[in-house]
Design an enzyme around this catalytic site. Structure first.
Site, PDB file in Angstrom:
ATOM      1  N   PHE A 176       0.848  -1.187   0.000  1.00 43.50           N
ATOM      2  CA  PHE A 176       0.000   0.000   0.000  1.00 43.50           C
ATOM      3  C   PHE A 176       0.885   1.238   0.000  1.00 43.50           C
ATOM      4  O   PHE A 176       1.652   1.464   0.932  1.00 43.50           O
ATOM      5  CB  PHE A 176      -0.944  -0.015   1.204  1.00 43.50           C
ATOM      6  CG  PHE A 176      -1.986  -1.088   1.114  1.00 43.50           C
ATOM      7  CD1 PHE A 176      -3.097  -0.928   0.293  1.00 43.50           C
ATOM      8  CD2 PHE A 176      -1.853  -2.276   1.818  1.00 43.50           C
ATOM      9  CE1 PHE A 176      -4.058  -1.925   0.188  1.00 43.50           C
ATOM     10  CE2 PHE A 176      -2.802  -3.275   1.722  1.00 43.50           C
ATOM     11  CZ  PHE A 176      -3.915  -3.100   0.902  1.00 43.50           C
ATOM     12  N   LYS A 177       0.758   2.033  -1.071  1.00 41.32           N
ATOM     13  CA  LYS A 177       1.654   3.173  -1.290  1.00 41.32           C
ATOM     14  C   LYS A 177       1.064   4.427  -0.656  1.00 41.32           C
ATOM     15  O   LYS A 177       0.033   4.941  -1.087  1.00 41.32           O
ATOM     16  CB  LYS A 177       1.882   3.360  -2.789  1.00 41.32           C
ATOM     17  CG  LYS A 177       2.917   4.390  -3.135  1.00 41.32           C
ATOM     18  CD  LYS A 177       3.492   4.188  -4.526  1.00 41.32           C
ATOM     19  CE  LYS A 177       2.449   4.286  -5.612  1.00 41.32           C
ATOM     20  NZ  LYS A 177       3.068   4.272  -6.962  1.00 41.32           N
TER      21      LYS A 177
END
Length: 365
Positions: A176-177
């Site tokens: 998850f960026k």
């Protein structure tokens, strides 16, 4: 004014990757026969996972091990593939976002419905990529939430549910960026510890962000080489002494890598905004490298030879750091300005994606 850096003292959480790095810093793939190195791209791929900044790369026989999904990528896919992408990816994702049919318009407000549709589009593309690469796929978390840790955590939970519904093993395949604000890094710590999901802190332009994110136990840190170089070219009087006289973006990434490896931190490093062959070579040995299709084609056309990478755990042991670098509480003008600009640009891309979705037949229901 920039908020103070949060105190984060948790130990970093390890993340399994398809490419395993030995204590000496060379990958297992580096043990392949030298005769297999036919290009500069082959050589670089021995030491670094190369991530194309595109869905496909025409004219290059290269199979990436990792991938990324963002608003910018979705917009490029819409531009390049047009109706084909809409029919194969968007329409399917939009239909999945309306399990209750047209009655959804009664129970969910238009703004919320767009958020649901956007998550489904992102998840559909990420799930497809996850089935084709052996490593992880990073997926952008809404950058408009970057100053609210709790909202970031909730958004990740929503994305994780959609990804799981698409058949993706979220803990094994997804990163998850999250933007590298203080709230973003705090959210990444919470997600890592509470949800046991892997987080990638992006838009990193300073040692302060990098060291804080590493202490938070995030899986990956993503600095941007070209953007840092551009900023210091425009502001030569503000170059920190530790970044040397030139190529400041490469120097920053090298220092972050040396910090992570010198202190045996499991956090990995992904360099982005790499624009030249020289910069790619100077960062060989890094865990991940995001490259444009054009740069990948250039590397594939250059002859390869077997040589040691520029970065390794062994060379990192000799690196020295100032107390300010190790425990800095100030982002600095470069990081302050670039972080703000990057979040604004990423937010605009998200809004363009949502504008497109709102103009589809399903979005207008």
């Amino acid at each position: 004014p920039q908020r103070g850096r949060p105190e984060i003292s948790c130990s970093a959480a390890g993340v399994e990757e398809s490419r395993i790095v030995s204590p000496e810093g060379s990958s297992e793939q580096a043990a392949r026969p030298r005769s297999m190195i036919s290009s500069k791209l082959d050589w670089l791929g021995h030491y670094t996972d190369i991530i194309p900044d595109a869905f496909t790369i025409e004219g290059v026989n290269y199979q990436p091990r990792s991938a990324t999904v963002s608003g910018a990528l979705i917009l490029r896919l819409l531009e390049q593939q047009g109706q084909k992408f809409i029919d194969e990816e968007v329409s399917c994702a939009l239909c999945a976002s309306i399990p209750g049919g047209a009655s959804m318009t009664v129970s969910i407000q238009p703004k919320e419905r767009l958020a649901v549709e956007r998550r489904n589009v992102y998840a559909t593309v990420a799930a497809k990529l996850a089935r084709t690469v052996s490593g992880k796929v990073s997926i952008e978390v809404d950058p408009r939430l970057s100053d609210d840790a709790n909202k970031i955590v909730q958004e990740v939970r929503e994305l994780a549910k959609v990804l799981s519904d698409c058949g993706t093993d979220v803990r094994d395949k997804i990163l998850f960026k999250i933007p590298g604000t203080w709230e973003g890094i705090l959210a990444a710590k919470m997600i890592t510890l509470q949800e046991e999901f892997s987080c990638q802190v992006t838009h990193v332009y300073s040692m302060a962000q990098a060291t804080t994110a590493a202490e938070a136990g995030v899986a990956v840190i993503q600095p941007y080489v070209g953007r840092v170089n551009d900023w210091y070219k425009m502001n030569p009087g503000k170059v920190p002494r530790e970044l040397g006289p030139a190529n400041h973006g490469v120097r920053l990434v090298q220092k972050i890598y040396n910090y992570l490896r010198k202190y045996d931190l499991p956090t990995k490093l992904m360099a982005a905004s790499i624009r030249t062959v020289e910069d790619a070579v100077n960062l060989s040995g890094i865990d991940y490298m995001v490259l444009s299709p054009n740069l990948i084609k250039t590397l594939a056309a250059l002859p390869g030879n077997f040589e040691a990478p520029a970065l390794s755990s062994e060379s990192a042991r000799n690196a020295n750091f100032t107390p300010q670098e190790l425990r800095g509480y100030v982002l600095g003008d470069c990081a302050e300005e670039l972080l703000k600009e990057s979040i604004k640009s990423a937010s605009e891309n998200i809004e363009k994606v949502e504008d497109f979705l709102s103009n589809t037949a399903i979005g207008n229901m």
